[in-house]
Design a protein around this motif. Sequence first.
Motif, PDB file in Angstrom:
ATOM      1  N   LEU A  82       1.197  -1.000  -0.108  1.00 61.04           N
ATOM      2  CA  LEU A  82       0.505  -0.021   0.326  1.00 61.04           C
ATOM      3  C   LEU A  82       0.986   1.537   0.098  1.00 61.04           C
ATOM      4  CD1 LEU A  82      -2.486  -1.646   2.811  1.00 61.04           C
ATOM      5  CD2 LEU A  82      -2.818  -1.505   0.359  1.00 61.04           C
ATOM      6  N   ASP A  83       1.912   1.290  -1.265  1.00 59.90           N
ATOM      7  CA  ASP A  83       2.699   2.609  -0.866  1.00 59.90           C
ATOM      8  C   ASP A  83       3.590   2.509   0.426  1.00 59.90           C
ATOM      9  OD1 ASP A  83       1.859   2.832  -4.101  1.00 59.90           O
ATOM     10  OD2 ASP A  83      -0.211   3.564  -3.159  1.00 59.90           O
ATOM     11  N   GLY A  84       4.079   1.553   0.976  1.00 63.36           N
ATOM     12  CA  GLY A  84       4.869   2.245   2.184  1.00 63.36           C
ATOM     13  C   GLY A  84       5.159   0.934   2.504  1.00 63.36           C
TER      14      GLY A  84
ATOM     15  N   CYS B 157     -10.843  -7.039  10.507  1.00 62.78           N
ATOM     16  CA  CYS B 157     -11.085  -7.505  10.816  1.00 62.78           C
ATOM     17  C   CYS B 157     -10.769  -8.851  11.157  1.00 62.78           C
ATOM     18  CB  CYS B 157     -11.647  -8.604   9.564  1.00 62.78           C
ATOM     19  SG  CYS B 157     -12.990  -7.184   8.707  1.00 62.78           S
ATOM     20  N   CYS B 158      -9.315  -8.923  11.575  1.00 63.83           N
ATOM     21  CA  CYS B 158      -9.764 -10.815  12.223  1.00 63.83           C
ATOM     22  C   CYS B 158      -7.610 -10.632  12.914  1.00 63.83           C
ATOM     23  CB  CYS B 158      -9.060 -12.508  11.569  1.00 63.83           C
ATOM     24  SG  CYS B 158      -7.832 -11.966   9.928  1.00 63.83           S
ATOM     25  N   GLN B 159      -7.815  -9.446  12.277  1.00 59.72           N
ATOM     26  CA  GLN B 159      -5.936  -9.177  13.142  1.00 59.72           C
ATOM     27  C   GLN B 159      -4.787  -9.543  13.028  1.00 59.72           C
ATOM     28  OE1 GLN B 159      -5.803  -6.373  14.469  1.00 59.72           O
ATOM     29  NE2 GLN B 159      -7.852  -5.668  14.256  1.00 59.72           N
ATOM     30  N   ALA B 160      -5.088 -11.369  11.731  1.00 61.37           N
ATOM     31  CA  ALA B 160      -4.348 -11.617  11.261  1.00 61.37           C
ATOM     32  C   ALA B 160      -3.134 -11.044  10.929  1.00 61.37           C
ATOM     33  CB  ALA B 160      -4.742 -12.502  10.737  1.00 61.37           C
TER      34      ALA B 160
ATOM     35  N   GLY C 192       0.048 -15.064   3.185  1.00 56.90           N
ATOM     36  CA  GLY C 192       0.465 -15.472   1.814  1.00 56.90           C
ATOM     37  C   GLY C 192       1.296 -13.613   1.521  1.00 56.90           C
ATOM     38  N   SER C 193       1.208 -13.932   0.966  1.00 55.20           N
ATOM     39  CA  SER C 193       2.180 -12.694  -0.249  1.00 55.20           C
ATOM     40  C   SER C 193       0.974 -11.628  -0.555  1.00 55.20           C
ATOM     41  CB  SER C 193       2.995 -13.572  -1.027  1.00 55.20           C
ATOM     42  OG  SER C 193       1.894 -13.027  -2.647  1.00 55.20           O
ATOM     43  N   SER C 194       0.018 -11.784  -0.381  1.00 60.23           N
ATOM     44  CA  SER C 194      -1.313 -10.823  -0.962  1.00 60.23           C
ATOM     45  C   SER C 194      -2.011  -9.998   0.197  1.00 60.23           C
ATOM     46  CB  SER C 194      -1.602 -11.479  -1.582  1.00 60.23           C
ATOM     47  OG  SER C 194      -2.827 -12.063  -1.434  1.00 60.23           O
ATOM     48  N   CYS C 195      -2.427  -8.466  -0.019  1.00 60.47           N
ATOM     49  CA  CYS C 195      -3.165  -8.607   1.114  1.00 60.47           C
ATOM     50  C   CYS C 195      -4.155  -7.524  -0.072  1.00 60.47           C
ATOM     51  CB  CYS C 195      -2.300  -7.746   2.048  1.00 60.47           C
ATOM     52  SG  CYS C 195      -1.979  -6.143   1.469  1.00 60.47           S
ATOM     53  N   PHE C 196      -5.545  -7.329   0.723  1.00 61.72           N
ATOM     54  CA  PHE C 196      -7.196  -6.776  -0.270  1.00 61.72           C
ATOM     55  C   PHE C 196      -6.875  -5.366   0.638  1.00 61.72           C
ATOM     56  CE2 PHE C 196      -6.300 -10.682  -1.138  1.00 61.72           C
ATOM     57  CZ  PHE C 196      -7.371 -10.982  -2.410  1.00 61.72           C
ATOM     58  N   THR C 197      -7.210  -4.233  -0.034  1.00 55.11           N
ATOM     59  CA  THR C 197      -7.359  -2.388   0.660  1.00 55.11           C
ATOM     60  C   THR C 197      -9.225  -2.476  -0.585  1.00 55.11           C
ATOM     61  OG1 THR C 197      -7.436  -0.986   1.158  1.00 55.11           O
ATOM     62  CG2 THR C 197      -6.249  -1.639  -0.656  1.00 55.11           C
ATOM     63  N   LYS C 198     -10.891  -1.575   0.815  1.00 55.94           N
ATOM     64  CA  LYS C 198     -11.321  -1.044   0.091  1.00 55.94           C
ATOM     65  C   LYS C 198     -11.764  -0.360   1.499  1.00 55.94           C
ATOM     66  CE  LYS C 198     -15.452  -1.897  -2.290  1.00 55.94           C
ATOM     67  NZ  LYS C 198     -15.488  -3.157  -3.264  1.00 55.94           N
TER      68      LYS C 198
ATOM     69  N   LYS D 284      -7.663 -12.213   2.341  1.00 55.63           N
ATOM     70  CA  LYS D 284      -8.232 -12.212   1.404  1.00 55.63           C
ATOM     71  C   LYS D 284      -9.784 -12.775   1.763  1.00 55.63           C
ATOM     72  CE  LYS D 284      -8.720 -15.403  -2.866  1.00 55.63           C
ATOM     73  NZ  LYS D 284      -8.307 -16.843  -3.350  1.00 55.63           N
ATOM     74  N   SER D 285      -9.667 -13.983   2.548  1.00 57.23           N
ATOM     75  CA  SER D 285     -11.096 -14.343   3.365  1.00 57.23           C
ATOM     76  C   SER D 285     -12.092 -13.278   4.015  1.00 57.23           C
ATOM     77  CB  SER D 285     -10.497 -15.752   4.334  1.00 57.23           C
ATOM     78  OG  SER D 285      -9.959 -14.925   5.280  1.00 57.23           O
ATOM     79  N   ASP D 286     -11.768 -12.411   5.010  1.00 62.45           N
ATOM     80  CA  ASP D 286     -12.645 -11.614   4.863  1.00 62.45           C
ATOM     81  C   ASP D 286     -12.991 -10.294   4.443  1.00 62.45           C
ATOM     82  OD1 ASP D 286     -12.733 -11.635   7.675  1.00 62.45           O
ATOM     83  OD2 ASP D 286     -10.720 -11.056   8.009  1.00 62.45           O
ATOM     84  N   TYR D 287     -12.047 -10.300   3.079  1.00 60.00           N
ATOM     85  CA  TYR D 287     -12.171  -8.897   1.867  1.00 60.00           C
ATOM     86  C   TYR D 287     -13.445 -10.096   1.157  1.00 60.00           C
ATOM     87  CZ  TYR D 287     -12.589  -6.626  -2.750  1.00 60.00           C
ATOM     88  OH  TYR D 287     -12.954  -6.135  -3.480  1.00 60.00           O
ATOM     89  N   ILE D 288     -13.253 -11.575   1.029  1.00 62.98           N
ATOM     90  CA  ILE D 288     -14.721 -12.314   0.376  1.00 62.98           C
ATOM     91  C   ILE D 288     -15.637 -12.175   1.085  1.00 62.98           C
ATOM     92  CG2 ILE D 288     -15.372 -14.601  -0.722  1.00 62.98           C
ATOM     93  CD1 ILE D 288     -12.504 -14.229  -2.088  1.00 62.98           C
ATOM     94  N   ARG D 289     -15.583 -12.451   2.423  1.00 57.60           N
ATOM     95  CA  ARG D 289     -16.614 -12.675   3.588  1.00 57.60           C
ATOM     96  C   ARG D 289     -17.493 -10.936   3.281  1.00 57.60           C
ATOM     97  NH1 ARG D 289     -18.101 -11.506   8.298  1.00 57.60           N
ATOM     98  NH2 ARG D 289     -15.719 -10.236   8.673  1.00 57.60           N
ATOM     99  N   LEU D 290     -16.662 -10.288   3.429  1.00 56.94           N
ATOM    100  CA  LEU D 290     -17.429  -8.544   3.626  1.00 56.94           C
ATOM    101  C   LEU D 290     -17.508  -8.429   2.227  1.00 56.94           C
ATOM    102  CD1 LEU D 290     -14.302  -7.128   5.903  1.00 56.94           C
ATOM    103  CD2 LEU D 290     -16.918  -7.787   5.999  1.00 56.94           C
ATOM    104  N   PHE D 291     -17.380  -8.487   1.218  1.00 58.08           N
ATOM    105  CA  PHE D 291     -17.417  -8.074  -0.305  1.00 58.08           C
ATOM    106  C   PHE D 291     -17.643  -8.623  -1.331  1.00 58.08           C
ATOM    107  CE2 PHE D 291     -14.688  -4.351   2.362  1.00 58.08           C
ATOM    108  CZ  PHE D 291     -15.595  -3.930   2.381  1.00 58.08           C
ATOM    109  N   GLY D 292     -17.312  -9.706  -1.062  1.00 54.21           N
ATOM    110  CA  GLY D 292     -18.184 -10.794  -2.528  1.00 54.21           C
ATOM    111  C   GLY D 292     -17.366 -10.157  -3.188  1.00 54.21           C
ATOM    112  N   ASN D 293     -17.935 -11.011  -4.708  1.00 52.10           N
ATOM    113  CA  ASN D 293     -17.805 -10.378  -6.102  1.00 52.10           C
ATOM    114  C   ASN D 293     -17.205  -8.904  -6.289  1.00 52.10           C
ATOM    115  OD1 ASN D 293     -16.885 -13.224  -6.220  1.00 52.10           O
ATOM    116  ND2 ASN D 293     -19.009 -13.824  -7.118  1.00 52.10           N
ATOM    117  N   SER D 294     -18.845  -8.500  -5.698  1.00 53.22           N
ATOM    118  CA  SER D 294     -19.226  -7.383  -6.112  1.00 53.22           C
ATOM    119  C   SER D 294     -18.816  -6.006  -5.699  1.00 53.22           C
ATOM    120  CB  SER D 294     -20.564  -7.185  -6.099  1.00 53.22           C
ATOM    121  OG  SER D 294     -21.098  -6.748  -4.529  1.00 53.22           O
ATOM    122  N   GLY D 295     -18.624  -6.183  -4.319  1.00 57.43           N
ATOM    123  CA  GLY D 295     -18.644  -5.261  -2.973  1.00 57.43           C
ATOM    124  C   GLY D 295     -19.387  -4.539  -2.771  1.00 57.43           C
TER     125      GLY D 295
END
Length: 165
Positions: free
Chosen positions: A39-41, A52-55, A61-67, A74-85
């Motif tokens: 995230l540029d830092g 969400c889960c503080q993990a 892994g090597s990825s994270c999501f932001t919104k 990844k699992s919290d992103y999908i849980r919260l936003f699914g495919n459409s957000g």
Amino acid sequence: MVNTACNTQPPHVRMGALAWKRCVGCGCKILDRFLLFALDGYWHCHCLKCSCCQAQLAEMGSSCFTKHGLILCKSDYIRLFGNSGACRTCSKSIPANEMVMRAQGNVFHVKCFVCSICHNQLLPGDRFHYANGNLYCERDRPTACVHRNDHLDSLREHNISKQKS
């Protein structure tokens, strides 16, 4: 989110031949052997966590999501936003601290997870049908679902009897 106990210095400070960086999460110098760039830092490995889960994301892994200002695994992103957000029914975004309901890759606010005909709320454990983007309780399921299931059952019976011959 920034630790004010640390000195406030620019993120990159040159000390002789060595350069150190400041963690975006806590604001302190990163003196660890390993650091993360996301995230540029730059981040301490223990500071880059899922909102969400503080993990610790470095361990996952090597990825994270932001919104919406959240950093998510990844699992919290999908849980919260699914495919459409957004909620499939009302199209409004779903806050990170809110429980959701899911059906066929879509997410719903709990209050929006209702039968399209009788508008009764569907709760975890309830049987429901999802057809053409609409939710139906067991009592109000479209007759097309009933006929389709009967048709599939008759096809299965037919195939089984054919295989025995």
